[in-house]
Design a protein around this motif. Structure first.
Motif, PDB file in Angstrom:
ATOM      1  N   PRO A  43      16.349 -13.223   2.678  1.00 55.82           N
ATOM      2  CA  PRO A  43      17.434 -14.018   3.257  1.00 55.82           C
ATOM      3  C   PRO A  43      16.960 -15.053   4.263  1.00 55.82           C
ATOM      4  O   PRO A  43      17.587 -16.090   4.432  1.00 55.82           O
ATOM      5  CB  PRO A  43      18.331 -12.961   3.907  1.00 55.82           C
ATOM      6  N   TRP A  44      15.855 -14.771   4.950  1.00 54.50           N
ATOM      7  CA  TRP A  44      15.290 -15.704   5.925  1.00 54.50           C
ATOM      8  C   TRP A  44      13.822 -15.950   5.577  1.00 54.50           C
ATOM      9  O   TRP A  44      12.927 -15.463   6.267  1.00 54.50           O
ATOM     10  CB  TRP A  44      15.420 -15.156   7.342  1.00 54.50           C
ATOM     11  N   VAL A  70      11.094 -20.656   9.886  1.00 54.19           N
ATOM     12  CA  VAL A  70      12.001 -19.780   9.146  1.00 54.19           C
ATOM     13  C   VAL A  70      13.215 -20.604   8.748  1.00 54.19           C
ATOM     14  O   VAL A  70      13.631 -21.514   9.482  1.00 54.19           O
ATOM     15  CB  VAL A  70      12.402 -18.549   9.997  1.00 54.19           C
ATOM     16  N   ASP A  71      13.769 -20.322   7.562  1.00 52.78           N
ATOM     17  CA  ASP A  71      14.900 -21.083   7.030  1.00 52.78           C
ATOM     18  C   ASP A  71      15.975 -20.142   6.520  1.00 52.78           C
ATOM     19  O   ASP A  71      15.691 -19.016   6.096  1.00 52.78           O
ATOM     20  CB  ASP A  71      14.449 -21.993   5.884  1.00 52.78           C
ATOM     21  N   ARG A  72      17.192 -20.640   6.538  1.00 53.31           N
ATOM     22  CA  ARG A  72      18.322 -19.928   5.957  1.00 53.31           C
ATOM     23  C   ARG A  72      19.187 -20.961   5.249  1.00 53.31           C
ATOM     24  O   ARG A  72      19.698 -21.889   5.876  1.00 53.31           O
ATOM     25  CB  ARG A  72      19.124 -19.214   7.034  1.00 53.31           C
ATOM     26  N   THR A  73      19.327 -20.852   3.925  1.00 57.19           N
ATOM     27  CA  THR A  73      20.040 -21.850   3.140  1.00 57.19           C
ATOM     28  C   THR A  73      21.137 -21.201   2.304  1.00 57.19           C
ATOM     29  O   THR A  73      20.900 -20.190   1.643  1.00 57.19           O
ATOM     30  CB  THR A  73      19.069 -22.596   2.204  1.00 57.19           C
ATOM     31  N   THR A  74      22.335 -21.786   2.363  1.00 58.07           N
ATOM     32  CA  THR A  74      23.440 -21.399   1.498  1.00 58.07           C
ATOM     33  C   THR A  74      23.928 -22.659   0.780  1.00 58.07           C
ATOM     34  O   THR A  74      23.379 -23.742   0.955  1.00 58.07           O
ATOM     35  CB  THR A  74      24.587 -20.774   2.307  1.00 58.07           C
ATOM     36  N   HIS A  80      17.272 -24.232  10.138  1.00 59.53           N
ATOM     37  CA  HIS A  80      15.815 -24.336  10.142  1.00 59.53           C
ATOM     38  C   HIS A  80      15.297 -24.193  11.573  1.00 59.53           C
ATOM     39  O   HIS A  80      15.784 -24.853  12.489  1.00 59.53           O
ATOM     40  CB  HIS A  80      15.380 -25.695   9.576  1.00 59.53           C
ATOM     41  N   TYR A 105      20.611 -27.507  12.355  1.00 54.18           N
ATOM     42  CA  TYR A 105      21.728 -26.940  11.592  1.00 54.18           C
ATOM     43  C   TYR A 105      22.332 -28.053  10.741  1.00 54.18           C
ATOM     44  O   TYR A 105      22.587 -29.153  11.243  1.00 54.18           O
ATOM     45  CB  TYR A 105      22.784 -26.359  12.526  1.00 54.18           C
TER      46      TYR A 105
END
Length: 256
Positions: A43-44, A70-74, A80, A105
């Motif tokens: 997820p990350w 670290v990244d989180r993409t939806t 980021h 963001y």
């Protein structure tokens, strides 16, 4: 100015997370997802790299270089975080220290554009910079984006505060032009990085710019050998210091 922009950025993030198409939006919990090979998706996802330099003889110096992201993409948003820097000294006990923290963001749109809010913090002893803070908001475009390559351009306006080691400090409004890229080379090698420009809106000759460009050679599926060139530029600099600060180093990197 920075406080106003920080408050606007906070409201921007909260509003985007709480609404979608004008209706309350709460993202439900989802089961663990897997790719086509059955591997669990992280997820990350992120990366950590570190390099060490030690020189002795006529000149004695040591230095540690580090980088992590670290990244989180939806489908709707992207987050980021990245941190990079160096820490070391030479035989004269002169500290060679610099650090950079970047948080972004994004809200995505269907036409390959997005809005962003970004906070950037850094310091650089050789450039006589004790603390430098920039908060910016703007619009971005996916000029090219595939699974293996991308070219992203974003532009906006920001507030900037600069504190020097000699206690001088300044506040001003800046523009923000940011380029992120990844380009494949021969075999599995590739080049990636970002270039950032922050000109003062009342005087474009006063400019802060920085970049981080890495050539990457994969060793395994998750481990890589990297050669990185990191550069910083300040048009207004302390007496006796160079406007350019360059750092070239090799490091080992691991994805997670």
């Amino acid at each position: 100015m920075i406080r106003i922009l920080l408050s606007s950025t906070f409201l921007f993030v909260i509003f985007s997370e709480c609404t979608a198409n004008g209706k309350p939006y709460i993202q439900p919990l989802k089961p663990v997802q897997s790719d086509d090979q059955g591997n669990e998706k992280v997820p990350w996802p992120g990366e950590v790299s570190i390099g060490y330099q030690n020189q002795s003889g006529n000149v004695h110096q040591h230095r540690i270089n580090y980088f992590a992201k670290v990244d989180r993409t939806t489908k709707r948003t992207g987050i980021h975080f990245e941190v990079s820097g160096r820490n070391g000294s030479d035989s004269s006990n002169i500290r060679n220290e610099a650090g950079n923290l970047r948080a972004r963001y994004c809200i995505k749109h269907e036409n390959r554009t997005w809005q962003f809010a970004e906070i950037k913090l850094d310091y650089n002893r050789p450039l006589d910079i004790d603390q430098h803070r920039n908060v910016s908001i703007g619009t971005g475009w996916d000029l090219q984006k595939t699974q293996e390559e991308y070219l992203l351009l974003s532009a906006g306006i920001g507030a900037d505060k600069l504190d020097r080691i000699n206690n001088a400090d300044t506040d001003f409004t800046t523009g923000a032009v940011i380029v992120d890229f990844k380009q494949s080379l021969v075999q599995d090698n590739y080049i990636e990085g970002n270039v950032n420009f922050y000109p003062r809106l009342n005087d474009f000759s006063n400019l802060k710019a920085d970049s981080r460009i890495s050539m990457v050679h994969p060793l395994t599926k998750k481990a890589s050998l990297k050669l990185t060139l990191q550069q910083n530029y300040f048009s207004e600099i302390g007496q006796g210091a160079s406007k350019f600060d360059r750092n070239l180093y090799a490091s080992l990197s691991r994805k997670f």
